[in-house]
Design an enzyme around this catalytic site. Structure first.
Site, mmCIF file in Angstrom:
data_model
loop_
_atom_site.group_PDB
_atom_site.id
_atom_site.type_symbol
_atom_site.label_atom_id
_atom_site.label_comp_id
_atom_site.label_asym_id
_atom_site.label_seq_id
_atom_site.Cartn_x
_atom_site.Cartn_y
_atom_site.Cartn_z
ATOM 1 N N HIS A 33 -7.584 -5.518 -1.304
ATOM 2 C CA HIS A 33 -6.449 -4.853 -0.660
ATOM 3 C C HIS A 33 -6.013 -5.565 0.614
ATOM 4 O O HIS A 33 -4.898 -5.356 1.093
ATOM 5 C CB HIS A 33 -6.833 -3.398 -0.350
ATOM 6 N N SER A 84 0.850 -1.184 0.000
ATOM 7 C CA SER A 84 0.000 0.000 0.000
ATOM 8 C C SER A 84 0.892 1.243 0.000
ATOM 9 O O SER A 84 1.678 1.419 -0.925
ATOM 10 C CB SER A 84 -0.953 -0.046 1.196
#
Length: 664
Positions: free
Chosen positions: A636, A523
């Site tokens: 994610h 990320s």
């Protein structure tokens, strides 16, 4: 005794996680969730267990996906969520055993619920059917199903972990248990966020984002408001002025005030969370403990997440509130006096306390992880501070393993700013030897590495690598200035912090071989990995995970891109092209000489896979050494809660890439 072995990626299949402790007000029995990987290795089983007053730990429910246990106010029943058909409904089971019964049958299931104070009703949050859906349902009875186009008219039309939004809105329903009927008490083109009953059960507080004069499109609002309604939904009032972003709401036990965990966005998304109190009937709200430079809530990063965060919990006398706080790599439990006179850490230590509950006698039951354990339940007697371990859910597996224990250290950045770091030696380390090492970078960036267990770190140590990590500027745990420093400066002070940290490790830990270094992160950590390889060649290999490489495209493709980019990079994709490009790792791709492995989930909507694809295509076009690994169906959160088999494959690829490029 058999010889110990190192940890493997496949040990994930045997790890068990505990979460969601709930203590019975009747006898102090603790219900909790035990999570494990299923036999097919493609999902998880979550079941409720019960630690009885005598200490026996026994199974309580037998469903495959049971969660969110909550005792009735008198402790006679336990309500929980269980999947029924395609949706989760509320089930109720007698406290002393018996058959669980489904009590709700909402078409789209229940996402959250709370018992009424008298135990006669449940307050449900659920998606309400929209008019078009009802028309389609009626049509489907008479005609064969055909594909339908999707008309998008909201900027917030998708979400990571959810996918494309259905168009339905989340609203509140009051479900009468005796009558087995529910009444919808909120409606309209908005979604209910947090919610709470008043102590007498006559009022309900909730948060929502509705249009304002400044924000005609509520999806663009950076803040929300607090509303109060009666239990029929017929009388609703707004209590706040739209100037704060509210994350949690709770009535104080006397019913006179509503406590909000919120921030005023004075530092954008990097603003520390504060305690706010507002009169229950409306009036001015005020922030408590503004002099404490501490983040309220759970901010610690882990790839062993079993659950994180507990709403405010009040002391029996209503004079104090218990909250989690994140500081210096720890997640602790603090007790705040509601009159603003007293703040105290009541449960701390070098660990991550990720959830907790209060017992009828005023003791704490909490779930905590540390660098050598992924999590167990503990009980703390606040009088005398005596602590007892309640579970050892991974005792058998852990008896087989040898693990690397992180060493914490403090140092100063180049500008004198105090910093915290950790280093892990490889398993089997021999004094006097030189070893390769991997720099790990956390996501967020408003997050925190800390005293918790990381499977990925242990695998690298098992493979022969030292692992070192820190919390550069931009992360939580060190006050408001620290977390706010990099807004508008991604790739600036944060990059310098990481490079100076690497220099410090090489200078103070001579066993680390500076010619055999790797770097990885996910990320924001993936963004920084991409940035690093475009600005230095000091690392011999890199792995970028669920990353960002181009802020210009991220703005329009991420589920948060349109507001996150403006808050963090201070620009948009039409007025600030040069600025966004300046902070984009893709702009420096010609400088990359480090072999780069790109890992990305195909259903990641937070950092969409096109970010990884752009980096991969550019590197291949330039003849650089790279590889792209795509994980089907993964969002994610693959590394924390995704498909277990894909989680092990991800870990194996990370170790494999470093082994191929950095000699052990």
């Amino acid at each position: 005794m058999s010889e110990k072995r190192v940890m493997t990626a496949e040990d994930l299949y045997r790890i068990r996680w505990v979460s969601d402790p709930a203590v019975s007000p009747e006898n102090g029995a603790t219900a909790y969730i035990l999570k494990s990987v299923n036999d097919k290795h493609d999902g998880y089983v979550t079941q409720i267990r019960l630690i009885q007053p005598g200490g026996a730990d026994v199974p309580f429910t037998a469903g495959e996906q049971d969660g969110a246990p909550q005792w009735s106010p008198d402790g006679s029943q336990l309500a929980f969520l269980r999947k029924k058909g395609d949706a989760r409904q509320v089930w109720i089971m007698p406290a002393h055993g018996g058959e669980a019964q489904a009590v709700t049958e909402l078409k789209h299931g229940v996402s959250a619920f709370k018992w009424s104070p008298d135990g006669s009703a449940l307050l449900l949050k659920a998606e309400a059917p929209d008019d078009k859906e009802e028309q389609l349902d009626a049509k489907a009875k008479d005609e064969p199903a055909l594909p339908e186009e999707k008309i998008v008219d909201r900027i917030r039309y998708k979400a990571d972990g959810v996918g494309s939004r259905s168009g339905r809105r989340s609203h509140l329903f009051v479900f009468d248990i005796a009558g087995a009927s529910s009444v919808q008490i909120t409606s309209g083109a908005f979604d209910v966020g947090a919610f709470a009953w008043s102590p007498d059960g006559s009022r309900i507080a909730y948060t929502a984002e509705l249009p304002t004069d400044e924000y005609a499109d509520a999806d663009l609002r950076p803040t929300n408001d607090l509303y109060v309604t009666d239990r029929t939904g017929s009388e609703t009032r707004r209590l706040t002025d739209g100037k704060i972003s509210i994350g949690s709401v709770s009535y104080t036990p006397d019913g006179g005030s509503i406590l909000m965990l919120a921030d005023d966005l004075s530092c954008g998304y990097a603003t520390l969370t504060r305690i706010y109190l507002i009169p229950a009937e409306g009036g001015e709200y005020r922030a408590l403990y503004t002099d404490l430079d501490i983040q309220i809530g759970h901010s610690c990063v882990s790839d062993m997440r079993a659950g994180a965060g507990t709403p405010p919990v009040f002391s029996p006398d209503g004079a104090h509130v218990y909250l989690q706080v994140s500081q210096l790599g720890r997640v602790e439990i603090a007790r705040y006096a509601l009159d603003g006179s007293e703040f105290e850490i009541v449960a701390g230590g070098d660990r991550e306390i990720y959830q907790f509950a209060l017992t009828p006698e005023g003791s704490l039951v909490f779930a905590a992880a540390d660098p050598l354990h992924p999590g167990d339940l503990y009980r703390l007697e606040l009088q005398g501070r005596t602590e007892t371990r309640l579970t050892e859910c991974n005792k058998e597996l852990w008896s087989e393993l040898t693990l690397s224990e992180p060493e914490e250290f403090r140092y100063a950045a180049g500008d004198g700013w105090p910093m915290q770091g950790w280093i892990m030696k490889p398993i089997g380390f021999k004094e006097g030897s030189k070893v390769p090492a991997v720099l790990e970078i956390h996501g967020g960036p408003q997050a925190m590495y800390g005293h918790t267990f990381m499977h990925e770190f242990q695998l690298l140590a098992a493979a022969g690598y030292a692992v070192f990590y820190t919390n550069p500027r931009g992360g939580h745990g060190y006050g408001q200035v620290h977390v706010n420093t990099v807004r508008g400066d991604y790739g600036g002070r944060d990059y310098l912090d990481l490079m100076e940290f690497t220099d410090y490790v090489l200078d103070h830990y001579p066993f680390v071989d500076g010619s055999r270094l790797g770097v990885t992160g996910g990320s924001y950590g993936g963004f920084m990995t991409n940035w690093i390889v475009g600005h230095t060649n000091r690392f011999q290999a890199a792995v970028t995970q669920r990353s960002i490489c181009n802020w210009l495209s991220f703005y329009g493709v991420s589920d948060i891109g349109y507001h996150f980019t403006e808050d963090q990079i201070w620009g948009n994709a039409w007025d600030d092209v040069e600025k966004l490009w300046k902070h984009s790792p893709l702009a420096y791709v010609k400088n990359v000489s480090t072999p780069l492995l790109i890992l990305h989930g195909e259903q990641d909507m937070r950092c969409p896979i096109e970010q990884g694809e752009q980096m991969f295509v550019a590197l291949k076009r330039l003849g650089k050494e790279t590889q792209l690994i795509r994980f089907p169906g993964a969002d994610h959160n693959l590394s924390r809660s995704g498909n277990p088999y894909l989680r092990t494959r991800r870990l194996s690829h990370i170790v494999r890439w470093f082994k191929e490029h950095i000699e052990v």
